[in-house]
Design a protein around this motif. Sequence first.
Motif, PDB file in Angstrom:
ATOM      1  N   ALA A  76      -2.805  11.017  10.128  1.00 21.72           N
ATOM      2  CA  ALA A  76      -2.911  11.216   8.685  1.00 21.72           C
ATOM      3  C   ALA A  76      -1.655  10.730   7.970  1.00 21.72           C
ATOM      4  CB  ALA A  76      -3.163  12.682   8.369  1.00 21.72           C
ATOM      5  N   VAL A  77      -0.492  11.049   8.517  1.00 18.53           N
ATOM      6  CA  VAL A  77       0.757  10.637   7.882  1.00 18.53           C
ATOM      7  C   VAL A  77       0.895   9.124   7.912  1.00 18.53           C
ATOM      8  CG1 VAL A  77       3.273  10.688   8.144  1.00 18.53           C
ATOM      9  CG2 VAL A  77       1.970  12.805   8.271  1.00 18.53           C
ATOM     10  N   LEU A  78       0.631   8.514   9.048  1.00 16.46           N
ATOM     11  CA  LEU A  78       0.793   7.066   9.170  1.00 16.46           C
ATOM     12  C   LEU A  78      -0.246   6.300   8.358  1.00 16.46           C
ATOM     13  CD1 LEU A  78       1.763   6.747  12.932  1.00 16.46           C
ATOM     14  CD2 LEU A  78       3.242   6.674  10.932  1.00 16.46           C
ATOM     15  N   SER A  79      -1.478   6.800   8.297  1.00 19.07           N
ATOM     16  CA  SER A  79      -2.480   6.117   7.476  1.00 19.07           C
ATOM     17  C   SER A  79      -2.150   6.267   5.996  1.00 19.07           C
ATOM     18  CB  SER A  79      -3.885   6.627   7.775  1.00 19.07           C
ATOM     19  OG  SER A  79      -4.006   7.987   7.419  1.00 19.07           O
ATOM     20  N   GLY A  80      -1.593   7.409   5.620  1.00 18.39           N
ATOM     21  CA  GLY A  80      -1.159   7.590   4.232  1.00 18.39           C
ATOM     22  C   GLY A  80      -0.061   6.619   3.863  1.00 18.39           C
ATOM     23  N   ILE A  81       0.846   6.380   4.801  1.00 22.44           N
ATOM     24  CA  ILE A  81       1.917   5.411   4.556  1.00 22.44           C
ATOM     25  C   ILE A  81       1.331   4.015   4.388  1.00 22.44           C
ATOM     26  CG2 ILE A  81       3.894   4.271   5.651  1.00 22.44           C
ATOM     27  CD1 ILE A  81       4.648   6.991   6.835  1.00 22.44           C
ATOM     28  N   GLY A  82       0.352   3.670   5.210  1.00 21.23           N
ATOM     29  CA  GLY A  82      -0.296   2.357   5.093  1.00 21.23           C
ATOM     30  C   GLY A  82      -1.028   2.180   3.776  1.00 21.23           C
ATOM     31  N   ILE A  83      -1.709   3.224   3.350  1.00 24.41           N
ATOM     32  CA  ILE A  83      -2.414   3.174   2.061  1.00 24.41           C
ATOM     33  C   ILE A  83      -1.419   3.027   0.924  1.00 24.41           C
ATOM     34  CG2 ILE A  83      -3.800   4.551   0.455  1.00 24.41           C
ATOM     35  CD1 ILE A  83      -5.264   5.654   2.970  1.00 24.41           C
ATOM     36  N   GLN A  84      -0.322   3.769   0.992  1.00 25.14           N
ATOM     37  CA  GLN A  84       0.706   3.683  -0.042  1.00 25.14           C
ATOM     38  C   GLN A  84       1.290   2.270  -0.101  1.00 25.14           C
ATOM     39  OE1 GLN A  84       4.053   6.232   0.695  1.00 25.14           O
ATOM     40  NE2 GLN A  84       4.690   6.187  -1.430  1.00 25.14           N
ATOM     41  N   MET A  85       1.509   1.668   1.046  1.00 27.66           N
ATOM     42  CA  MET A  85       2.036   0.303   1.093  1.00 27.66           C
ATOM     43  C   MET A  85       1.054  -0.672   0.445  1.00 27.66           C
ATOM     44  SD  MET A  85       3.344  -1.576   4.514  1.00 27.66           S
ATOM     45  CE  MET A  85       4.263  -3.090   4.453  1.00 27.66           C
ATOM     46  N   GLY A  86      -0.220  -0.523   0.759  1.00 30.44           N
ATOM     47  CA  GLY A  86      -1.236  -1.392   0.176  1.00 30.44           C
ATOM     48  C   GLY A  86      -1.337  -1.239  -1.331  1.00 30.44           C
ATOM     49  N   VAL A  87      -1.251  -0.015  -1.810  1.00 25.64           N
ATOM     50  CA  VAL A  87      -1.342   0.233  -3.257  1.00 25.64           C
ATOM     51  C   VAL A  87      -0.151  -0.390  -3.988  1.00 25.64           C
ATOM     52  CG1 VAL A  87      -1.235   2.053  -5.011  1.00 25.64           C
ATOM     53  CG2 VAL A  87      -2.785   2.282  -3.072  1.00 25.64           C
ATOM     54  N   ILE A  88       1.043  -0.244  -3.429  1.00 26.95           N
ATOM     55  CA  ILE A  88       2.233  -0.826  -4.073  1.00 26.95           C
ATOM     56  C   ILE A  88       2.095  -2.336  -4.167  1.00 26.95           C
ATOM     57  CG2 ILE A  88       4.710  -1.264  -3.767  1.00 26.95           C
ATOM     58  CD1 ILE A  88       4.917   1.573  -2.585  1.00 26.95           C
ATOM     59  N   ILE A  89       1.692  -2.985  -3.065  1.00 25.35           N
ATOM     60  CA  ILE A  89       1.549  -4.447  -3.078  1.00 25.35           C
ATOM     61  C   ILE A  89       0.465  -4.866  -4.056  1.00 25.35           C
ATOM     62  CG2 ILE A  89       0.915  -6.449  -1.676  1.00 25.35           C
ATOM     63  CD1 ILE A  89       2.262  -4.989   0.698  1.00 25.35           C
ATOM     64  N   TYR A  90      -0.660  -4.160  -4.057  1.00 25.28           N
ATOM     65  CA  TYR A  90      -1.755  -4.493  -4.971  1.00 25.28           C
ATOM     66  C   TYR A  90      -1.306  -4.403  -6.424  1.00 25.28           C
ATOM     67  CZ  TYR A  90      -6.072  -4.037  -7.602  1.00 25.28           C
ATOM     68  OH  TYR A  90      -7.066  -4.217  -8.527  1.00 25.28           O
ATOM     69  N   VAL A 125       6.153  -6.426  -1.783  1.00 31.03           N
ATOM     70  CA  VAL A 125       6.239  -6.311  -0.322  1.00 31.03           C
ATOM     71  C   VAL A 125       7.579  -5.702   0.078  1.00 31.03           C
ATOM     72  CG1 VAL A 125       6.383  -7.644   1.819  1.00 31.03           C
ATOM     73  CG2 VAL A 125       4.589  -8.152   0.155  1.00 31.03           C
ATOM     74  N   ALA A 126       8.657  -6.185  -0.534  1.00 29.71           N
ATOM     75  CA  ALA A 126       9.983  -5.648  -0.208  1.00 29.71           C
ATOM     76  C   ALA A 126      10.075  -4.168  -0.568  1.00 29.71           C
ATOM     77  CB  ALA A 126      11.058  -6.447  -0.945  1.00 29.71           C
ATOM     78  N   LEU A 127       9.573  -3.798  -1.730  1.00 25.53           N
ATOM     79  CA  LEU A 127       9.615  -2.399  -2.153  1.00 25.53           C
ATOM     80  C   LEU A 127       8.771  -1.523  -1.234  1.00 25.53           C
ATOM     81  CD1 LEU A 127      10.555  -0.313  -4.260  1.00 25.53           C
ATOM     82  CD2 LEU A 127       8.490  -0.857  -5.544  1.00 25.53           C
ATOM     83  N   SER A 128       7.588  -2.001  -0.850  1.00 24.01           N
ATOM     84  CA  SER A 128       6.737  -1.193   0.019  1.00 24.01           C
ATOM     85  C   SER A 128       7.368  -1.038   1.405  1.00 24.01           C
ATOM     86  CB  SER A 128       5.346  -1.799   0.123  1.00 24.01           C
ATOM     87  OG  SER A 128       5.389  -3.036   0.791  1.00 24.01           O
TER      88      SER A 128
END
Length: 75
Positions: free
Chosen positions: A16-30, A59-62
Amino acid sequence: PLKTLPKLDNPLKQLAVLSGIGIQMGVIIYLFVQLGKWLDQSYNPDHKLFLILSTLIGVALSLYVVLKQLNRIKY
């Protein structure tokens, strides 16, 4: 100082924690891609300079946010 997260013993909590991090990364890039598209349409319609720059910044920020969060997790 940042507060560290508790140790994640349960594999489902880790997932859950790692998938949340991945989703957060995707949202920032989007969001940064959308910002770049808007800036190009508004100020530079013939080129994609703002799209490229804002995508790289996103990408850098995420990556920065992900690394900060991973450093907070105790293994």
